[in-house]
Design a protein around this motif. Structure first.
Motif, PDB file in Angstrom:
ATOM      1  N   PRO A 117       0.824  -1.212   0.000  1.00 38.73           N
ATOM      2  CA  PRO A 117       0.000   0.000   0.000  1.00 38.73           C
ATOM      3  C   PRO A 117       0.858   1.261   0.000  1.00 38.73           C
ATOM      4  CG  PRO A 117      -0.749  -1.572   1.678  1.00 38.73           C
ATOM      5  CD  PRO A 117       0.583  -2.042   1.202  1.00 38.73           C
ATOM      6  N   GLY A 118       0.399   2.253  -0.745  1.00 39.81           N
ATOM      7  CA  GLY A 118       1.109   3.523  -0.769  1.00 39.81           C
ATOM      8  C   GLY A 118       0.867   4.256  -2.072  1.00 39.81           C
ATOM      9  N   ASP A 119       0.759   5.559  -1.995  1.00 39.44           N
ATOM     10  CA  ASP A 119       0.515   6.358  -3.195  1.00 39.44           C
ATOM     11  C   ASP A 119       1.670   6.245  -4.182  1.00 39.44           C
ATOM     12  OD1 ASP A 119      -1.197   8.469  -4.538  1.00 39.44           O
ATOM     13  OD2 ASP A 119       0.709   9.559  -4.374  1.00 39.44           O
ATOM     14  N   ALA A 120       2.893   6.063  -3.683  1.00 36.50           N
ATOM     15  CA  ALA A 120       4.042   5.928  -4.585  1.00 36.50           C
ATOM     16  C   ALA A 120       3.885   4.713  -5.486  1.00 36.50           C
ATOM     17  CB  ALA A 120       5.327   5.823  -3.775  1.00 36.50           C
ATOM     18  N   VAL A 121       3.341   3.631  -4.943  1.00 34.30           N
ATOM     19  CA  VAL A 121       3.127   2.413  -5.729  1.00 34.30           C
ATOM     20  C   VAL A 121       2.038   2.655  -6.767  1.00 34.30           C
ATOM     21  CG1 VAL A 121       2.371   0.009  -5.628  1.00 34.30           C
ATOM     22  CG2 VAL A 121       3.933   0.911  -3.892  1.00 34.30           C
ATOM     23  N   VAL A 122       0.953   3.296  -6.349  1.00 34.63           N
ATOM     24  CA  VAL A 122      -0.124   3.601  -7.291  1.00 34.63           C
ATOM     25  C   VAL A 122       0.407   4.461  -8.437  1.00 34.63           C
ATOM     26  CG1 VAL A 122      -2.340   4.783  -7.585  1.00 34.63           C
ATOM     27  CG2 VAL A 122      -1.927   3.387  -5.542  1.00 34.63           C
ATOM     28  N   THR A 123       1.205   5.468  -8.099  1.00 32.37           N
ATOM     29  CA  THR A 123       1.733   6.378  -9.118  1.00 32.37           C
ATOM     30  C   THR A 123       2.608   5.656 -10.122  1.00 32.37           C
ATOM     31  OG1 THR A 123       1.643   8.303  -7.654  1.00 32.37           O
ATOM     32  CG2 THR A 123       3.189   8.407  -9.501  1.00 32.37           C
ATOM     33  N   VAL A 124       3.529   4.822  -9.655  1.00 27.50           N
ATOM     34  CA  VAL A 124       4.437   4.155 -10.588  1.00 27.50           C
ATOM     35  C   VAL A 124       3.675   3.175 -11.483  1.00 27.50           C
ATOM     36  CG1 VAL A 124       5.190   2.084  -9.301  1.00 27.50           C
ATOM     37  CG2 VAL A 124       6.823   3.350 -10.702  1.00 27.50           C
ATOM     38  N   CYS A 125       2.610   2.567 -10.947  1.00 22.14           N
ATOM     39  CA  CYS A 125       1.797   1.662 -11.764  1.00 22.14           C
ATOM     40  C   CYS A 125       1.005   2.426 -12.825  1.00 22.14           C
ATOM     41  CB  CYS A 125       0.854   0.861 -10.876  1.00 22.14           C
ATOM     42  SG  CYS A 125       1.671  -0.372  -9.840  1.00 22.14           S
ATOM     43  N   ARG A 126       0.565   3.620 -12.483  1.00 25.30           N
ATOM     44  CA  ARG A 126      -0.139   4.448 -13.477  1.00 25.30           C
ATOM     45  C   ARG A 126       0.837   4.938 -14.550  1.00 25.30           C
ATOM     46  NH1 ARG A 126      -3.676   2.127 -11.257  1.00 25.30           N
ATOM     47  NH2 ARG A 126      -5.294   3.028  -9.921  1.00 25.30           N
ATOM     48  N   LEU A 127       2.048   5.299 -14.141  1.00 23.69           N
ATOM     49  CA  LEU A 127       3.034   5.763 -15.118  1.00 23.69           C
ATOM     50  C   LEU A 127       3.371   4.670 -16.126  1.00 23.69           C
ATOM     51  CD1 LEU A 127       5.535   7.735 -12.828  1.00 23.69           C
ATOM     52  CD2 LEU A 127       3.828   8.687 -14.390  1.00 23.69           C
ATOM     53  N   GLN A 171      11.695  13.995 -22.585  1.00 22.34           N
ATOM     54  CA  GLN A 171      10.499  14.679 -23.051  1.00 22.34           C
ATOM     55  C   GLN A 171       9.514  14.856 -21.900  1.00 22.34           C
ATOM     56  OE1 GLN A 171       7.768  12.428 -25.390  1.00 22.34           O
ATOM     57  NE2 GLN A 171       6.852  14.210 -26.377  1.00 22.34           N
ATOM     58  N   GLU A 172       9.092  16.069 -21.669  1.00 21.79           N
ATOM     59  CA  GLU A 172       8.063  16.328 -20.667  1.00 21.79           C
ATOM     60  C   GLU A 172       6.706  15.931 -21.239  1.00 21.79           C
ATOM     61  OE1 GLU A 172       6.454  19.933 -17.762  1.00 21.79           O
ATOM     62  OE2 GLU A 172       7.802  20.362 -19.432  1.00 21.79           O
ATOM     63  N   VAL A 173       5.956  15.124 -20.504  1.00 21.88           N
ATOM     64  CA  VAL A 173       4.672  14.622 -20.976  1.00 21.88           C
ATOM     65  C   VAL A 173       3.641  14.733 -19.860  1.00 21.88           C
ATOM     66  CG1 VAL A 173       5.756  12.978 -22.576  1.00 21.88           C
ATOM     67  CG2 VAL A 173       5.168  12.231 -20.247  1.00 21.88           C
ATOM     68  N   VAL A 174       2.404  14.528 -20.228  1.00 22.82           N
ATOM     69  CA  VAL A 174       1.328  14.371 -19.258  1.00 22.82           C
ATOM     70  C   VAL A 174       0.906  12.913 -19.293  1.00 22.82           C
ATOM     71  CG1 VAL A 174      -1.006  15.017 -18.597  1.00 22.82           C
ATOM     72  CG2 VAL A 174       0.562  16.754 -19.489  1.00 22.82           C
ATOM     73  N   ALA A 175       1.201  12.198 -18.218  1.00 20.32           N
ATOM     74  CA  ALA A 175       0.780  10.797 -18.101  1.00 20.32           C
ATOM     75  C   ALA A 175      -0.644  10.801 -17.569  1.00 20.32           C
ATOM     76  CB  ALA A 175       1.710  10.043 -17.161  1.00 20.32           C
ATOM     77  N   GLU A 176      -1.549  10.274 -18.369  1.00 23.56           N
ATOM     78  CA  GLU A 176      -2.960  10.418 -18.036  1.00 23.56           C
ATOM     79  C   GLU A 176      -3.703   9.110 -18.250  1.00 23.56           C
ATOM     80  OE1 GLU A 176      -6.558  13.627 -18.966  1.00 23.56           O
ATOM     81  OE2 GLU A 176      -4.762  13.561 -20.226  1.00 23.56           O
ATOM     82  N   LEU A 177      -4.476   8.736 -17.248  1.00 22.59           N
ATOM     83  CA  LEU A 177      -5.401   7.609 -17.331  1.00 22.59           C
ATOM     84  C   LEU A 177      -6.741   8.102 -16.789  1.00 22.59           C
ATOM     85  CD1 LEU A 177      -3.124   4.700 -16.016  1.00 22.59           C
ATOM     86  CD2 LEU A 177      -3.997   4.943 -18.341  1.00 22.59           C
ATOM     87  N   PRO A 178      -7.582   8.662 -17.648  1.00 20.49           N
ATOM     88  CA  PRO A 178      -8.833   9.268 -17.175  1.00 20.49           C
ATOM     89  C   PRO A 178      -9.715   8.297 -16.403  1.00 20.49           C
ATOM     90  CG  PRO A 178      -8.392   9.890 -19.456  1.00 20.49           C
ATOM     91  CD  PRO A 178      -7.395   8.837 -19.101  1.00 20.49           C
ATOM     92  N   GLU A 179      -9.730   7.035 -16.820  1.00 21.96           N
ATOM     93  CA  GLU A 179     -10.579   6.060 -16.140  1.00 21.96           C
ATOM     94  C   GLU A 179     -10.100   5.779 -14.719  1.00 21.96           C
ATOM     95  OE1 GLU A 179      -7.392   3.715 -18.328  1.00 21.96           O
ATOM     96  OE2 GLU A 179      -8.584   5.543 -18.604  1.00 21.96           O
ATOM     97  N   LYS A 180      -8.837   6.104 -14.432  1.00 23.46           N
ATOM     98  CA  LYS A 180      -8.276   5.925 -13.087  1.00 23.46           C
ATOM     99  C   LYS A 180      -8.161   7.256 -12.343  1.00 23.46           C
ATOM    100  CE  LYS A 180      -7.327   1.479 -13.622  1.00 23.46           C
ATOM    101  NZ  LYS A 180      -7.958   0.407 -12.801  1.00 23.46           N
ATOM    102  N   ASN A 181      -8.688   8.325 -12.961  1.00 22.98           N
ATOM    103  CA  ASN A 181      -8.603   9.659 -12.368  1.00 22.98           C
ATOM    104  C   ASN A 181      -7.154  10.037 -12.069  1.00 22.98           C
ATOM    105  OD1 ASN A 181      -9.802  12.075 -11.510  1.00 22.98           O
ATOM    106  ND2 ASN A 181      -9.840  11.421  -9.362  1.00 22.98           N
ATOM    107  N   PHE A 182      -6.281   9.717 -13.026  1.00 24.28           N
ATOM    108  CA  PHE A 182      -4.845   9.965 -12.848  1.00 24.28           C
ATOM    109  C   PHE A 182      -4.356  10.897 -13.941  1.00 24.28           C
ATOM    110  CE2 PHE A 182      -0.384   9.036 -13.776  1.00 24.28           C
ATOM    111  CZ  PHE A 182       0.185   9.159 -12.517  1.00 24.28           C
TER     112      PHE A 182
END
Length: 249
Positions: A117-127, A171-182
């Motif tokens: 558990p942890g936001d860092a884990v969620v973030t890296v999985c979304r990236l 390259q600067e990007v926007v990593a986005e997963l709208p269905e995950k609200n990320f």
């Protein structure tokens, strides 16, 4: 519940894993583990210290507290790229291993009942799952073996300060997963490429398969060659021209 620990978090995923048949999936898993073991050994972060959550096509790893953020950001993707270039040499398109890699850091609970558990884990999985990273490896850089994405925090803390990897090739990007609200700012790096440049894209063309000639120029396009000579040059029409000292394009 124990207190959370601040750790480097790494996620790695194989491209097109599900398109392999059962035998190729089995081989890919075995080879993936060996390649990751070799890369970790070269970085001095031995694999027994990695807390791993395995998936068939990759892994999530919480690194030991002594793991260097600088080494993980600056050396992991180039090391994997070199190992994969050797591994993929001469292999069929279906047999190649190409990897997406994500690196972040933050607080993580190490005693979760079903993971970490942890936001860092969620973030890296979304990236790692972000379409912008998948597009970089699949479409923009079809000849690459590795594409790295790091959080904005890691870019500011590590890349800008130490320049182990050239910051102007991220390259600067926007990593986005709208269905995950990320939706977060992130940075993409592709070893031996310039992800920030404008020369990448579908015009780079696909890889040639085994036994196929390399991709040719676009249909209707012109091909120019630089000609430098220090002696008379003979051309296909059997004419000979003295071009010494000249440079032709």
């Amino acid at each position: 519940m124990s207190d959370p620990r601040r750790r480097v978090v790494v996620s790695v995923d194989m491209e097109s894993y599900s398109r392999r048949n059962n035998l190729l999936q089995y081989r890919a898993q075995q080879d993936f583990r060996r390649i990751m073991d070799d890369a970790a050994a070269e970085l001095g972060v031995e694999r027994p210290g990695w807390l791993q959550q395995q998936a068939g096509d990759g892994e999530l790893a919480i690194l030991p507290p002594e793991a260097s953020e600088r080494a993980l950001v600056g050396s992991l993707s180039p090391t994997l790229d070199r190992l994969l270039r050797q591994y993929n040499l001469g292999r069929s398109r279906e047999g190649r291993i190409r990897l997406r890699v994500a690196v972040h850091q933050g607080l993580v609970h190490l005693d979760g009942a079903n993971g970490f558990p942890g936001d860092a884990v969620v973030t890296v999985c979304r990236l790692i799952d972000s379409p912008v990273l998948k597009d970089a490896l699949k479409r923009r850089f079809p000849r690459a073996d590795v594409a790295l994405i790091i959080s904005d925090q890691m870019y500011a803390d590590v890349v800008l300060h130490y320049q182990d990897l050239r910051s102007d090739q991220f390259q600067e990007v926007v990593a986005e997963l709208p269905e995950k609200n990320f939706k977060q700012t992130a940075w993409i790096y592709v070893p031996n490429e310039n992800a920030a440049g404008d020369d990448a894209g579908p015009d780079a063309g696909p890889l040639a398969g085994p036994g196929e000639p390399p991709p040719g120029p676009p249909a209707g396009g012109q091909v120019f060659h630089n000609i430098h000579t220090n002696a008379p040059a003979s051309f296909g029409n059997n004419n000979t021209m003295d071009l010494r000292g000249e440079s032709w394009r």
